[in-house]
Motif scaffolding. Sequence first.
Motif, PDB file in Angstrom:
ATOM      1  N   SER A  14      -0.898   7.671   1.570  1.00  0.00           N
ATOM      2  CA  SER A  14      -1.610   8.146   0.378  1.00  0.00           C
ATOM      3  C   SER A  14      -1.194   7.338  -0.846  1.00  0.00           C
ATOM      4  CB  SER A  14      -1.366   9.639   0.143  1.00  0.00           C
ATOM      5  OG  SER A  14      -0.124   9.862  -0.471  1.00  0.00           O
ATOM      6  N   MET A  15      -0.017   6.665  -0.734  1.00  0.00           N
ATOM      7  CA  MET A  15       0.455   5.836  -1.847  1.00  0.00           C
ATOM      8  C   MET A  15      -0.019   4.396  -1.700  1.00  0.00           C
ATOM      9  SD  MET A  15       2.384   7.614  -3.874  1.00  0.00           S
ATOM     10  CE  MET A  15       3.616   6.594  -4.687  1.00  0.00           C
ATOM     11  N   LYS A  47       8.124  10.251  -5.133  1.00  0.00           N
ATOM     12  CA  LYS A  47       6.736   9.845  -5.364  1.00  0.00           C
ATOM     13  C   LYS A  47       6.018  10.862  -6.228  1.00  0.00           C
ATOM     14  CE  LYS A  47       6.762   9.106  -0.853  1.00  0.00           C
ATOM     15  NZ  LYS A  47       6.188   9.094   0.481  1.00  0.00           N
ATOM     16  N   ARG A  52       8.302  18.631  -3.438  1.00  0.00           N
ATOM     17  CA  ARG A  52       7.567  19.276  -4.539  1.00  0.00           C
ATOM     18  C   ARG A  52       7.449  20.773  -4.282  1.00  0.00           C
ATOM     19  NH1 ARG A  52       2.024  16.210  -5.115  1.00  0.00           N
ATOM     20  NH2 ARG A  52       1.680  17.868  -6.620  1.00  0.00           N
ATOM     21  N   ASP A  66       6.841  14.911   7.982  1.00  0.00           N
ATOM     22  CA  ASP A  66       5.929  14.453   6.939  1.00  0.00           C
ATOM     23  C   ASP A  66       4.921  13.491   7.572  1.00  0.00           C
ATOM     24  OD1 ASP A  66       4.752  14.099   4.504  1.00  0.00           O
ATOM     25  OD2 ASP A  66       6.220  12.682   3.758  1.00  0.00           O
ATOM     26  N   ASN A  67       5.020  12.207   7.272  1.00  0.00           N
ATOM     27  CA  ASN A  67       3.955  11.293   7.710  1.00  0.00           C
ATOM     28  C   ASN A  67       4.047  10.888   9.173  1.00  0.00           C
ATOM     29  OD1 ASN A  67       2.692  10.951   5.079  1.00  0.00           O
ATOM     30  ND2 ASN A  67       4.694  10.106   4.526  1.00  0.00           N
ATOM     31  N   ASP A  87       7.983  13.720   0.158  1.00  0.00           N
ATOM     32  CA  ASP A  87       7.785  14.094  -1.242  1.00  0.00           C
ATOM     33  C   ASP A  87       7.068  15.423  -1.431  1.00  0.00           C
ATOM     34  OD1 ASP A  87       8.146  12.953  -4.006  1.00  0.00           O
ATOM     35  OD2 ASP A  87       6.041  13.537  -4.040  1.00  0.00           O
ATOM     36  N   LEU A  88       6.012  15.643  -0.666  1.00  0.00           N
ATOM     37  CA  LEU A  88       5.284  16.896  -0.881  1.00  0.00           C
ATOM     38  C   LEU A  88       6.166  18.085  -0.507  1.00  0.00           C
ATOM     39  CD1 LEU A  88       2.743  18.402  -1.708  1.00  0.00           C
ATOM     40  CD2 LEU A  88       1.976  18.268   0.656  1.00  0.00           C
ATOM     41  N   ASP A 123       4.094   5.625   2.749  1.00  0.00           N
ATOM     42  CA  ASP A 123       3.203   6.777   2.851  1.00  0.00           C
ATOM     43  C   ASP A 123       1.784   6.297   2.527  1.00  0.00           C
ATOM     44  OD1 ASP A 123       1.670   8.894   1.947  1.00  0.00           O
ATOM     45  OD2 ASP A 123       3.095   9.491   0.396  1.00  0.00           O
ATOM     46  N   ASN A 170       9.963   7.283   4.752  1.00  0.00           N
ATOM     47  CA  ASN A 170       9.108   8.046   3.843  1.00  0.00           C
ATOM     48  C   ASN A 170       8.529   7.191   2.711  1.00  0.00           C
ATOM     49  OD1 ASN A 170       9.378  10.279   1.203  1.00  0.00           O
ATOM     50  ND2 ASN A 170       8.002  10.679   2.912  1.00  0.00           N
ATOM     51  N   GLU A 200      -4.203  19.626  -5.784  1.00  0.00           N
ATOM     52  CA  GLU A 200      -4.102  18.588  -4.750  1.00  0.00           C
ATOM     53  C   GLU A 200      -4.199  19.176  -3.340  1.00  0.00           C
ATOM     54  OE1 GLU A 200      -0.723  15.913  -5.051  1.00  0.00           O
ATOM     55  OE2 GLU A 200      -2.138  14.309  -4.563  1.00  0.00           O
ATOM     56  N   ARG A 211      -5.944   7.928  -8.068  1.00  0.00           N
ATOM     57  CA  ARG A 211      -5.667   7.968  -6.631  1.00  0.00           C
ATOM     58  C   ARG A 211      -6.627   8.879  -5.872  1.00  0.00           C
ATOM     59  NH1 ARG A 211      -0.861  10.233  -5.726  1.00  0.00           N
ATOM     60  NH2 ARG A 211      -0.824   9.493  -3.598  1.00  0.00           N
ATOM     61  N   PHE A 252      -2.884  15.297   3.265  1.00  0.00           N
ATOM     62  CA  PHE A 252      -2.308  14.272   2.374  1.00  0.00           C
ATOM     63  C   PHE A 252      -2.309  12.895   3.053  1.00  0.00           C
ATOM     64  CE2 PHE A 252      -0.461  16.147  -1.563  1.00  0.00           C
ATOM     65  CZ  PHE A 252      -0.971  17.426  -1.401  1.00  0.00           C
TER      66      PHE A 252
HETATM   67  O1  F6P Z   1       4.033  11.888   2.248  1.00  0.00           O
HETATM   68  P1  F6P Z   1       4.815  12.416   1.120  1.00  0.00           P
HETATM   69  O2  F6P Z   1       6.138  11.789   0.971  1.00  0.00           O
HETATM   70  O3  F6P Z   1       4.901  13.913   1.184  1.00  0.00           O
HETATM   71  O4  F6P Z   1       4.040  12.065  -0.170  1.00  0.00           O
HETATM   72  C1  F6P Z   1       2.827  12.636  -0.482  1.00  0.00           C
HETATM   73  C2  F6P Z   1       2.210  11.961  -1.624  1.00  0.00           C
HETATM   74  O5  F6P Z   1       1.324  12.768  -2.238  1.00  0.00           O
HETATM   75  C3  F6P Z   1       1.804  13.187  -3.481  1.00  0.00           C
HETATM   76  O6  F6P Z   1       2.496  14.376  -3.253  1.00  0.00           O
HETATM   77  C4  F6P Z   1       0.722  13.293  -4.475  1.00  0.00           C
HETATM   78  O7  F6P Z   1      -0.328  12.510  -4.272  1.00  0.00           O
HETATM   79  C5  F6P Z   1       2.750  12.205  -3.968  1.00  0.00           C
HETATM   80  O8  F6P Z   1       3.616  12.809  -4.804  1.00  0.00           O
HETATM   81  C6  F6P Z   1       3.180  11.603  -2.698  1.00  0.00           C
HETATM   82  O9  F6P Z   1       2.983  10.312  -2.839  1.00  0.00           O
END
Ligand code: F6P
Length: 453
Positions: free
Chosen positions: A199-200, A416, A379, A252-253, A375-376, A197, A194, A115, A29, A287
Amino acid sequence: MAVNPANPPRPALQATDKNTFAYITAKKRWPEILEKVIDDIYKTINSLGPLEVDKIQEGKRIADSLTELKYQIQQKKPLIPIEASEAPDIDTYNYVLNTYFNGEDWYSATWLFAECYLYRIIHSTLAETKQWRSYDPYFRQKEDSFRASFATIIEIAKRIDELISAPKVNADNRDIETDEIIFHELAQISLWGNATDLSMLTNFSFDEVKKLQSAGTKRMEESEKNILVNDLAKVWEWILKCRYARMDLILDNAGFELYGDLVFADWLIQSGYAREIHLHAKPIPWFVSDTTRYDFDWLFQTLQSDDFFSFASELEKLSLKKLASRWQSYIVNFQWIFTEDYFWTSPYSYWHLAEQAPDLYADLCKSQLVIFKGDLNYRKLVYDCKWETTAPFKEAIGPLASAKGAPPVLTMRTGKSDLFVGLEKGVEERLNAVEEGWMYSGKYAVVQFSEGT
Ligand SMILES: O=P(O)(O)OC[C@H]1O[C@](O)(CO)[C@@H](O)[C@@H]1O
């Protein structure tokens, strides 16, 4: 040893681990995301006139640096400090790199650090130039995907219009039972937003994006079963207790997800459950599709424009304009407060929020509900490490649940990454048996709540 970026509460997620999404991300990716950025820069170069020589030459140098960056990742080269600049966060990045990841490479550093560092370097490569300093290399993708989301956007606009004009009853002028149903519906629109996204979606066509979104709307009815932990009922009770609350939304996005988040925030204000909502965005492109100030303003302009959805009917355009002008009034009346902070684009887990961003933390502690989207954010909340999937959510978010005065925290995220906490015993085993990659497919979600202290 105290918890730190190289020593999370459980072993860190790392791209050295071959059977993980971290590995797929580093191997496949990241190079794809970089290629898209390079393509985007060339598209812009090709649109420039012959007199813009300086910009063209600088753009080519940027593309070369990014090609080199891709090579460094593919060759698993060591991470090196980011060139010093006036940007307020470079010292933080270099401090974390030198202190915790000295000599580590793109795979052996933690996935979270590597990342964040990648997106920070991409930004520096542009920001430290003359002609491209405010260029967002992901903007074209954000714009295209928003246009492709029209069908769902208009469907949701009509729905919110109905909901806001629905009759209210009882002393408080609210029908609590109906409100509860609406709350669940709009929270889920925000949640499933969500799943789209960018980046996915490096390999998705826009038709596939549309499918995902319409599945998102249909999924609304049967989505409950894919929400592996759903604390929405608890959150609703909490909201009823707070009434007329300050809420915070850690965005987020941009684009479709932001739109869904704002529809949710719109209803919370209109219904009086929230008196003000602080919207926290990223200070730099992040991201791929994360919301910046520019994206936020752009959304308002786009909904009000006659040209962006040129194919829409006059009635449809009118309903989007109505929405945007109501949203604009929230901004003017300080019911929606837009804000950004470099902590959100730092490499730190939110376990370090209080110590790394004390003012931001103190401000969030005034909130009756801090909602983390995506997701980020998840995390970072749980320190991006290998928790047992049954580990309690409150344990996994550490001080944000247990420190004195910690605010109420809600996370709404589609999975994700190789990371779920708070699941019932047996859920992981059941899904492992039927679906490889279920943790990062974007198909399963969690809505988890900690009421704070
Ligand atoms: O927009 P989000 O939901 O934070 O996701 C960010 C994306 O980037 C990542 O954190 C890593 O590439 C994924 O885990 C996730 O797909």
